[in-house]
Write an enzyme that holds these catalytic residues in place. Sequence first.
Site, PDB file in Angstrom:
ATOM      1  N   PHE A 160       0.818  -1.218   0.000  1.00  0.00           N
ATOM      2  CA  PHE A 160       0.000   0.000   0.000  1.00  0.00           C
ATOM      3  C   PHE A 160       0.846   1.260   0.000  1.00  0.00           C
ATOM      4  O   PHE A 160       0.373   2.329   0.351  1.00  0.00           O
ATOM      5  CB  PHE A 160      -0.927   0.003   1.219  1.00  0.00           C
ATOM      6  N   LEU A 161       2.137   1.127  -0.364  1.00  0.00           N
ATOM      7  CA  LEU A 161       2.997   2.303  -0.210  1.00  0.00           C
ATOM      8  C   LEU A 161       2.625   3.418  -1.176  1.00  0.00           C
ATOM      9  O   LEU A 161       2.167   3.196  -2.293  1.00  0.00           O
ATOM     10  CB  LEU A 161       4.471   1.936  -0.358  1.00  0.00           C
ATOM     11  N   LEU A 261      -9.290  14.952  -0.148  1.00  0.00           N
ATOM     12  CA  LEU A 261     -10.415  15.789  -0.579  1.00  0.00           C
ATOM     13  C   LEU A 261      -9.873  17.079  -1.182  1.00  0.00           C
ATOM     14  O   LEU A 261     -10.483  18.122  -1.038  1.00  0.00           O
ATOM     15  CB  LEU A 261     -11.338  16.107   0.602  1.00  0.00           C
ATOM     16  N   CYS A 271      -0.700   3.874 -10.464  1.00  0.00           N
ATOM     17  CA  CYS A 271      -1.595   2.962  -9.737  1.00  0.00           C
ATOM     18  C   CYS A 271      -3.069   3.276  -9.921  1.00  0.00           C
ATOM     19  O   CYS A 271      -3.794   2.503 -10.533  1.00  0.00           O
ATOM     20  CB  CYS A 271      -1.256   2.967  -8.256  1.00  0.00           C
TER      21      CYS A 271
HETATM   22  C1  UDX Z   1      -1.616   5.170  -4.473  1.00  0.00           C
HETATM   23  C2  UDX Z   1      -2.218   4.735  -3.118  1.00  0.00           C
HETATM   24  O1  UDX Z   1      -2.362   5.875  -2.272  1.00  0.00           O
HETATM   25  C3  UDX Z   1      -1.311   3.709  -2.472  1.00  0.00           C
HETATM   26  O2  UDX Z   1      -1.859   3.277  -1.244  1.00  0.00           O
HETATM   27  C4  UDX Z   1      -1.178   2.535  -3.431  1.00  0.00           C
HETATM   28  O3  UDX Z   1      -0.342   1.561  -2.892  1.00  0.00           O
HETATM   29  C5  UDX Z   1      -0.643   3.006  -4.782  1.00  0.00           C
HETATM   30  O4  UDX Z   1      -1.466   4.036  -5.300  1.00  0.00           O
HETATM   31  P1  UDX Z   1       0.314   6.837  -5.232  1.00  0.00           P
HETATM   32  O5  UDX Z   1       0.032   6.431  -6.634  1.00  0.00           O
HETATM   33  O6  UDX Z   1       1.728   6.946  -4.766  1.00  0.00           O
HETATM   34  O7  UDX Z   1      -0.378   5.807  -4.230  1.00  0.00           O
HETATM   35  O8  UDX Z   1      -0.381   8.253  -5.043  1.00  0.00           O
HETATM   36  P2  UDX Z   1      -1.460   8.954  -4.122  1.00  0.00           P
HETATM   37  O9  UDX Z   1      -0.795   9.687  -3.021  1.00  0.00           O
HETATM   38  O10 UDX Z   1      -2.545   8.026  -3.766  1.00  0.00           O
HETATM   39  O11 UDX Z   1      -2.014  10.055  -5.147  1.00  0.00           O
HETATM   40  C6  UDX Z   1      -2.648   9.653  -6.367  1.00  0.00           C
HETATM   41  C7  UDX Z   1      -3.062  10.842  -7.183  1.00  0.00           C
HETATM   42  O12 UDX Z   1      -4.186  11.490  -6.606  1.00  0.00           O
HETATM   43  C8  UDX Z   1      -2.011  11.936  -7.381  1.00  0.00           C
HETATM   44  O13 UDX Z   1      -2.031  12.323  -8.746  1.00  0.00           O
HETATM   45  C9  UDX Z   1      -2.505  13.062  -6.491  1.00  0.00           C
HETATM   46  O14 UDX Z   1      -2.094  14.322  -6.947  1.00  0.00           O
HETATM   47  C10 UDX Z   1      -4.010  12.896  -6.578  1.00  0.00           C
HETATM   48  N1  UDX Z   1      -4.739  13.440  -5.426  1.00  0.00           N
HETATM   49  C11 UDX Z   1      -4.538  12.946  -4.175  1.00  0.00           C
HETATM   50  C12 UDX Z   1      -5.697  14.442  -5.625  1.00  0.00           C
HETATM   51  O15 UDX Z   1      -5.918  14.890  -6.760  1.00  0.00           O
HETATM   52  N2  UDX Z   1      -6.407  14.917  -4.553  1.00  0.00           N
HETATM   53  C13 UDX Z   1      -6.213  14.452  -3.292  1.00  0.00           C
HETATM   54  O16 UDX Z   1      -6.890  14.932  -2.383  1.00  0.00           O
HETATM   55  C14 UDX Z   1      -5.246  13.439  -3.096  1.00  0.00           C
END
Ligand code: UDX
Length: 447
Positions: A160-161, A261, A271
């Site tokens: 889940f990293l 949010l 991912c």
């Molecule tokens: C994600 C999951 O969080 C993680 O648990 C899983 O193992 C792999 O996929 P990651 O891809 O590293 O991790 O990114 P994450 O921090 O989840 O952000 C994903 C995307 O959502 C980013 O583009 C971020 O900018 C966007 N985001 C996040 C938003 O647009 N709004 C938010 O409030 C939060």
Amino acid sequence: MALKITVIGLGYLGATHAAAMAELGFEVLGLDIVPEKTEMLSAGRAPMYEPGLEELLRKHVAGFEGSTGRLRFTSSWEEIGAFGDVHFVCVNTPQKHGEYACDMSYVESAFDSLAPQLGRTALVVGKSTVPVGSAERLARRLTGLAPAGGDVELAWNPEFLREGFAVQDTLHPDRIVAGTASERAEKLLREVYATPIGEGSPFIVTDFPTAELVKTAANSFLATKISFINAMAEVCEAAGGDVAKLAEAIGYDERIGKKFLRAGIGFGGGCLPKDIRAFMARAGELGADQALTFLREVDSINMRRRGHMVELAREAVGGASFLGKRVAVLGATFKPDSDDVRDSPALNVAGQIHLQGGQVTVYDPKGMDNARRLFPTLGYAESALEAVRGADVVLHLTEWGEFRELDPAALGEAAARRLILDGRNALDPAVWRGAGWTYRAMGRPRA
Ligand code: UDX
């Protein structure tokens, strides 16, 4: 005797996992089919930007002065088979070209290369994100191909990293999910994770399908949360409301929570987008497609954000066309503290404006090399100030800390017009407006 661990696939997940396993005290041997990766890692360098990872590598990679020497790399499957008591499979599962389903070829070939080398008792642990049902099938294949037969077992232990926090998330996971088929496999995984379990990380034992589903369900929930707030941003824009205030206010309800949010140009990366699509494809195969039709909406709300940002930028430069207009783009990676540009909303917006004739100049603190490889025809600058020089509009598309520290007055001197669009709702409007900028953000009223 301490367990010996191997890690197969040394990308964002595997490289961090290998270093973390060494930090937890195990002897670790890593393998990747790309020789450049193992060469870099053997030299104590991370193949990607991840805060804290190089420090951890240098602390453990054999050959560094003062290192524990517990971490080594190889390209030999034979050596991997002879070395490991527990083998972690961490290869990637990208989206299939032209389809929603995920491409299992790297997982399949990792199992096919590993299994014939397993001549003694071993536990193989899948960490890759796979369609539900894969573990059951791979377990049969493993025992069929391994010389040690039934002495080789499979477990599924999803990862889940988060990129940018990968080291922290691996060493101190908020939960450990162990999909196991025997007490022996569970016992071994408890031994591997004894340190985080001792620190209080919950250890959840499940069957294979549940373990696989936990991962896709978690990512689907996160994607849904982001698309929910982005849908609210659309309504706020139509009604003259402020989505940032709305998110703050609903977030005080503990059942809703404040995290994930942040409205803006939406989610990207290696991912969330591909995982929700693969999940829909798999549900379809299982005859449960109706259960996940809402994810189609989550996906389309998300993809609409990119187009909406392009339209806001077009409006900002006069409403007609981008021809002859200079657009500065701050941010290329899909999120801050990462150099990952896979399915990055920021680069997607930059690319669309460029393809429509705008003169786009991009700056990103860590993602420049990867962005250049993916979009060689965009303009690139060595600093935010350089990117902004002569710009008709500035787009803030990835919320790096560095951009919050920028001096709007100095940038205002360099820009042709003081007009900034915040695609991440992360800058302080008062500061920018105070320096004479017109500041606009997605889902918030114009001042
Ligand atoms: C994600 C999951 O969080 C993680 O648990 C899983 O193992 C792999 O996929 P990651 O891809 O590293 O991790 O990114 P994450 O921090 O989840 O952000 C994903 C995307 O959502 C980013 O583009 C971020 O900018 C966007 N985001 C996040 C938003 O647009 N709004 C938010 O409030 C939060």
